[in-house]
Write a protein that holds these residues in place. Structure first.
Motif, PDB file in Angstrom:
ATOM      1  N   PRO A 192       0.224 -46.758  72.783  1.00 26.69           N
ATOM      2  CA  PRO A 192       0.169 -46.564  74.291  1.00 26.69           C
ATOM      3  C   PRO A 192      -1.170 -45.422  74.476  1.00 26.69           C
ATOM      4  O   PRO A 192      -1.583 -45.775  75.642  1.00 26.69           O
ATOM      5  N   GLY A 193      -1.268 -44.645  73.757  1.00 20.36           N
ATOM      6  CA  GLY A 193      -2.225 -43.411  73.774  1.00 20.36           C
ATOM      7  C   GLY A 193      -3.602 -44.071  73.726  1.00 20.36           C
ATOM      8  O   GLY A 193      -4.562 -43.665  74.612  1.00 20.36           O
ATOM      9  N   GLU A 194      -4.055 -45.131  72.914  1.00 18.14           N
ATOM     10  CA  GLU A 194      -5.185 -45.776  72.695  1.00 18.14           C
ATOM     11  C   GLU A 194      -5.627 -46.641  73.649  1.00 18.14           C
ATOM     12  O   GLU A 194      -6.575 -47.116  73.930  1.00 18.14           O
ATOM     13  N   ALA A 195      -4.292 -47.208  74.115  1.00 23.39           N
ATOM     14  CA  ALA A 195      -4.603 -48.608  75.125  1.00 23.39           C
ATOM     15  C   ALA A 195      -4.994 -48.196  76.595  1.00 23.39           C
ATOM     16  O   ALA A 195      -4.667 -47.038  76.903  1.00 23.39           O
ATOM     17  N   ASN A 196      -5.628 -49.055  77.032  1.00 20.97           N
ATOM     18  CA  ASN A 196      -6.053 -48.921  78.403  1.00 20.97           C
ATOM     19  C   ASN A 196      -5.152 -49.648  79.560  1.00 20.97           C
ATOM     20  O   ASN A 196      -5.063 -49.842  80.671  1.00 20.97           O
ATOM     21  N   VAL A 197      -4.364 -50.522  79.016  1.00 23.61           N
ATOM     22  CA  VAL A 197      -3.563 -51.520  79.657  1.00 23.61           C
ATOM     23  C   VAL A 197      -1.936 -51.651  78.750  1.00 23.61           C
ATOM     24  O   VAL A 197      -1.771 -51.824  77.520  1.00 23.61           O
ATOM     25  N   ILE A 198      -1.072 -51.042  79.546  1.00 17.70           N
ATOM     26  CA  ILE A 198       0.029 -50.960  79.126  1.00 17.70           C
ATOM     27  C   ILE A 198       1.078 -52.052  79.633  1.00 17.70           C
ATOM     28  O   ILE A 198       1.302 -52.437  80.770  1.00 17.70           O
ATOM     29  N   ALA A 199       1.692 -53.081  78.646  1.00 15.50           N
ATOM     30  CA  ALA A 199       2.335 -54.263  78.869  1.00 15.50           C
ATOM     31  C   ALA A 199       3.872 -53.834  78.610  1.00 15.50           C
ATOM     32  O   ALA A 199       4.232 -53.101  78.243  1.00 15.50           O
ATOM     33  N   PHE A 200       4.750 -54.246  79.844  1.00 16.17           N
ATOM     34  CA  PHE A 200       6.172 -54.369  79.635  1.00 16.17           C
ATOM     35  C   PHE A 200       6.723 -55.518  80.506  1.00 16.17           C
ATOM     36  O   PHE A 200       6.175 -56.239  81.279  1.00 16.17           O
ATOM     37  N   GLY A 201       8.001 -55.618  79.656  1.00 17.32           N
ATOM     38  CA  GLY A 201       8.717 -56.908  80.471  1.00 17.32           C
ATOM     39  C   GLY A 201       9.728 -56.377  81.155  1.00 17.32           C
ATOM     40  O   GLY A 201      10.356 -55.379  81.093  1.00 17.32           O
ATOM     41  N   VAL A 202      10.069 -57.161  82.086  1.00 15.90           N
ATOM     42  CA  VAL A 202      11.117 -57.064  83.173  1.00 15.90           C
ATOM     43  C   VAL A 202      12.272 -58.142  82.881  1.00 15.90           C
ATOM     44  O   VAL A 202      11.990 -59.127  83.818  1.00 15.90           O
ATOM     45  N   PRO A 203      13.248 -58.042  82.361  1.00 14.69           N
ATOM     46  CA  PRO A 203      14.133 -59.264  82.198  1.00 14.69           C
ATOM     47  C   PRO A 203      15.158 -59.435  83.248  1.00 14.69           C
ATOM     48  O   PRO A 203      16.181 -59.060  83.604  1.00 14.69           O
ATOM     49  N   LEU A 204      14.312 -59.986  84.503  1.00 15.26           N
ATOM     50  CA  LEU A 204      15.112 -59.913  85.800  1.00 15.26           C
ATOM     51  C   LEU A 204      15.415 -61.457  85.826  1.00 15.26           C
ATOM     52  O   LEU A 204      14.501 -62.582  85.927  1.00 15.26           O
ATOM     53  N   GLY A 205      16.625 -62.005  86.099  1.00 11.95           N
ATOM     54  CA  GLY A 205      16.874 -63.353  86.125  1.00 11.95           C
ATOM     55  C   GLY A 205      17.628 -64.188  84.809  1.00 11.95           C
ATOM     56  O   GLY A 205      17.442 -63.506  83.748  1.00 11.95           O
ATOM     57  N   ARG A 206      18.302 -65.050  85.147  1.00 12.82           N
ATOM     58  CA  ARG A 206      19.002 -65.601  84.025  1.00 12.82           C
ATOM     59  C   ARG A 206      18.079 -66.074  82.949  1.00 12.82           C
ATOM     60  O   ARG A 206      17.209 -66.574  83.111  1.00 12.82           O
ATOM     61  N   ASP A 207      18.294 -65.833  81.478  1.00  9.38           N
ATOM     62  CA  ASP A 207      17.642 -66.171  80.394  1.00  9.38           C
ATOM     63  C   ASP A 207      16.082 -65.570  80.382  1.00  9.38           C
ATOM     64  O   ASP A 207      15.393 -66.156  79.585  1.00  9.38           O
ATOM     65  N   SER A 208      15.944 -64.492  81.190  1.00 12.90           N
ATOM     66  CA  SER A 208      14.500 -63.768  81.192  1.00 12.90           C
ATOM     67  C   SER A 208      14.253 -63.304  79.854  1.00 12.90           C
ATOM     68  O   SER A 208      13.073 -63.253  79.488  1.00 12.90           O
ATOM     69  N   LYS A 209      15.341 -62.817  79.021  1.00 11.94           N
ATOM     70  CA  LYS A 209      14.955 -62.081  77.918  1.00 11.94           C
ATOM     71  C   LYS A 209      14.368 -63.161  76.842  1.00 11.94           C
ATOM     72  O   LYS A 209      13.423 -62.962  76.057  1.00 11.94           O
ATOM     73  N   LYS A 210      14.906 -64.326  77.272  1.00 11.37           N
ATOM     74  CA  LYS A 210      14.589 -65.424  75.933  1.00 11.37           C
ATOM     75  C   LYS A 210      12.955 -66.055  76.383  1.00 11.37           C
ATOM     76  O   LYS A 210      12.351 -66.148  75.581  1.00 11.37           O
ATOM     77  N   VAL A 211      12.842 -66.051  77.671  1.00  9.96           N
ATOM     78  CA  VAL A 211      11.298 -66.258  78.344  1.00  9.96           C
ATOM     79  C   VAL A 211      10.365 -65.285  77.704  1.00  9.96           C
ATOM     80  O   VAL A 211       9.264 -65.657  77.302  1.00  9.96           O
ATOM     81  N   LEU A 212      11.018 -63.862  77.872  1.00 12.27           N
ATOM     82  CA  LEU A 212       9.872 -62.942  77.406  1.00 12.27           C
ATOM     83  C   LEU A 212       9.450 -62.893  76.260  1.00 12.27           C
ATOM     84  O   LEU A 212       8.525 -62.744  75.506  1.00 12.27           O
ATOM     85  N   ARG A 213      10.748 -63.248  75.198  1.00 14.55           N
ATOM     86  CA  ARG A 213      10.625 -63.229  73.870  1.00 14.55           C
ATOM     87  C   ARG A 213       9.461 -64.344  73.444  1.00 14.55           C
ATOM     88  O   ARG A 213       8.730 -64.635  72.641  1.00 14.55           O
ATOM     89  N   SER A 214       9.828 -65.483  74.291  1.00  8.12           N
ATOM     90  CA  SER A 214       8.685 -66.708  73.876  1.00  8.12           C
ATOM     91  C   SER A 214       7.438 -66.560  74.339  1.00  8.12           C
ATOM     92  O   SER A 214       6.665 -66.890  73.573  1.00  8.12           O
ATOM     93  N   LEU A 215       7.260 -65.952  75.396  1.00  7.25           N
ATOM     94  CA  LEU A 215       5.814 -65.417  75.838  1.00  7.25           C
ATOM     95  C   LEU A 215       5.305 -64.681  74.682  1.00  7.25           C
ATOM     96  O   LEU A 215       4.016 -64.703  74.148  1.00  7.25           O
ATOM     97  N   ARG A 216       6.010 -63.633  74.271  1.00  2.00           N
ATOM     98  CA  ARG A 216       5.422 -62.709  73.226  1.00  2.00           C
ATOM     99  C   ARG A 216       5.036 -63.625  71.855  1.00  2.00           C
ATOM    100  O   ARG A 216       4.059 -63.355  71.232  1.00  2.00           O
ATOM    101  N   GLU A 217       6.068 -64.255  71.369  1.00  7.93           N
ATOM    102  CA  GLU A 217       5.859 -64.922  70.282  1.00  7.93           C
ATOM    103  C   GLU A 217       4.471 -66.001  70.576  1.00  7.93           C
ATOM    104  O   GLU A 217       3.936 -66.293  69.523  1.00  7.93           O
ATOM    105  N   THR A 218       4.636 -66.674  71.563  1.00  7.43           N
ATOM    106  CA  THR A 218       3.471 -67.589  71.648  1.00  7.43           C
ATOM    107  C   THR A 218       2.194 -67.002  71.740  1.00  7.43           C
ATOM    108  O   THR A 218       1.087 -67.296  71.224  1.00  7.43           O
ATOM    109  N   SER A 219       1.947 -65.661  72.355  1.00  6.28           N
ATOM    110  CA  SER A 219       0.716 -64.947  72.500  1.00  6.28           C
ATOM    111  C   SER A 219       0.260 -64.934  70.981  1.00  6.28           C
ATOM    112  O   SER A 219      -0.979 -64.711  71.010  1.00  6.28           O
ATOM    113  N   ASP A 220       0.960 -64.801  70.128  1.00  7.79           N
ATOM    114  CA  ASP A 220       0.448 -64.840  68.729  1.00  7.79           C
ATOM    115  C   ASP A 220      -0.513 -65.876  68.190  1.00  7.79           C
ATOM    116  O   ASP A 220      -1.426 -65.877  67.244  1.00  7.79           O
ATOM    117  N   TYR A 221      -0.366 -66.871  68.993  1.00  7.42           N
ATOM    118  CA  TYR A 221      -1.065 -68.128  68.653  1.00  7.42           C
ATOM    119  C   TYR A 221      -2.334 -68.559  69.334  1.00  7.42           C
ATOM    120  O   TYR A 221      -2.886 -69.462  69.229  1.00  7.42           O
TER     121      TYR A 221
END
Ligand code: MN
Length: 285
Positions: free
Chosen positions: A12-41
Motif C-alpha cells: 500500500p505504501g508503494e502504490a498510487n492506486v488502492i483497491a478494495f472490495g465491497v461485498p454488498l449484495g447476495r453472492d458478491s463475495k463469490k463475484v469479487l473472488r472471481s474478478l480477482r482470480e480472472t484478473s490474473d489471466y
C-alpha cells in the motif's frame, strides 16, 4: 494467501492506486473472488496502443471490507484520499458509489450504466434481494435504484454525466432534464460518438473526475452476468473511444460494480477488467 486484484505487486505504501472490495449484495463475495482470480489471466499490454496500460498505475489490493455498516465505504475511501492515492472500488451493488462519493469534496461524476438509478424510492422485491447485506435492513430510500438521487442531495447534479443509459421511468427523466444532468444513450453514441466525446470533454473540462462503471452499461451479449440485461448496450470499442475524452483530467477514483454470480464463463469479468485497465491507463497521459 488470498488472491489479489491484478497480481498486487506493490505494498500500500508503494502504490498510487488502492483497491478494495465491497461485498454488498447476495453472492458478491463469490463475484469479487472471481474478478480477482480472472484478473490474473488478463494481459495489461495493449497491442493497438503499444503500451502497458498500467504503466503509471501501481495497484495494491487491501482486500474486502467487513461491511457491518455502509459508512465503512466512506471511511475507507476517505483514508485512501487522505494519503493522496486513488481508490479503486470493486463491487458489489451500485449503492457503494453513493457512500464512496461522500468522501470527495469536489468531483465530477461520470457513470456508465444502463439505468439512471434516480428513483426517489424503490420498494422493488428484486432490488431488496440485491441490497441484502449482513442483515442490514433494506431501505426503500437508499438502494441500488435510488443511490444517484440521494447523491444529488449533496452534489451538484450538473456535475453528473450518465453514459450508456437506456432505462428509466418518466419521473427519472423529468428529474434529469430539470436538474441539468448530462447523459448519452447508446443510440446517441452509436450515431455520433465524436459528438458525445466532445460533450464529455466539455463537461470534464480538466477537473477531477470519479468514474463509476456498472457492468450492465455494456451490451448483455458481452456482459451476460447482470441482473437486468437491458439490450442495445455499449461495446468495448465504444467504451475505449469514450475514455479518450478524459484526456489529461485527473482521475480521482473509480469503481466497477453490479456483476452477478451466474453460471457462465468469465467473459463478463474479462470485460470488467479491460474496462478498469482502460480507465487506469488515463494515469499515463
Ligand atoms: Mn444498472
Amino acid at each position: 494467501m488470498s488472491v489479489k486484484f491484478l497480481c498486487d505487486l506493490y505494498t500500500p505504501g508503494e502504490a498510487n492506486v488502492i483497491a478494495f472490495g465491497v461485498p454488498l449484495g447476495r453472492d458478491s463475495k463469490k463475484v469479487l473472488r472471481s474478478l480477482r482470480e480472472t484478473s490474473d489471466y488478463v494481459e495489461v499490454f495493449d497491442m493497438d496502443k503499444k503500451i502497458n496500460l498500467l504503466d503509471d498505475a501501481r495497484i495494491s489490493d487491501v482486500g474486502n471490507l467487513k461491511l457491518k455498516k455502509l459508512d465503512e465505504i466512506t471511511t475507507t475511501t476517505n483514508n485512501i484520499l487522505e494519503v493522496k492515492k486513488i481508490p479503486l472500488i470493486l463491487g458489489g451493488g451500485h449503492l457503494l458509489t453513493l457512500y464512496a462519493l461522500k468522501a470527495f469534496k469536489d468531483v465530477k461524476l461520470v457513470v456508465f450504466d444502463a439505468h439512471c438509478d434516480l428513483k426517489d424510492d424503490c420498494k422493488d422485491k428484486e432490488i431488496m434481494r440485491l441490497d441484502f447485506i449482513n442483515g442490514v435492513k433494506f431501505n426503500p430510500k437508499i438502494n441500488d435504484a435510488t443511490w444517484l438521487r440521494r447523491a444529488c442531495e449533496f452534489m451538484n447534479p450538473k456535475n453528473i454525466f450518465l453514459i450508456g443509459v437506456r432505462s428509466c421511468n418518466e419521473f427519472e427523466f423529468d428529474f434529469i432534464e430539470k436538474n441539468g444532468i448530462s447523459y448519452a444513450t447508446p443510440n446517441q453514441i452509436k450515431k455520433d460518438i465524436q459528438g458525445v466525446k466532445k460533450r464529455l470533454k466539455q463537461f470534464i473540462d480538466g477537473s477531477e473526475v470519479y468514474i463509476s462503471v456498472d457492468i450492465d452499461a455494456f451490451d448483455p451479449s458481452i456482459a451476460p452476468k447482470v441482473d437486468l440485461p437491458e439490450p442495445n448496450g455499449l461495446f468495448l470499442n465504444e467504451f475505449i473511444e469514450l475514455i479518450e475524452a478524459f484526456g489529461k483530467s485527473k482521475l480521482a477514483g473509480l469503481d466497477l460494480c453490479c456483476i452477478k454470480d451466474l453460471n457462465d464463463n468469465q467473459r463478463t469479468e474479462f470485460l470488467a477488467i479491460r474496462a478498469i485497465l482502460e480507465i487506469l491507463s488515463l494515469l499515463s497521459r
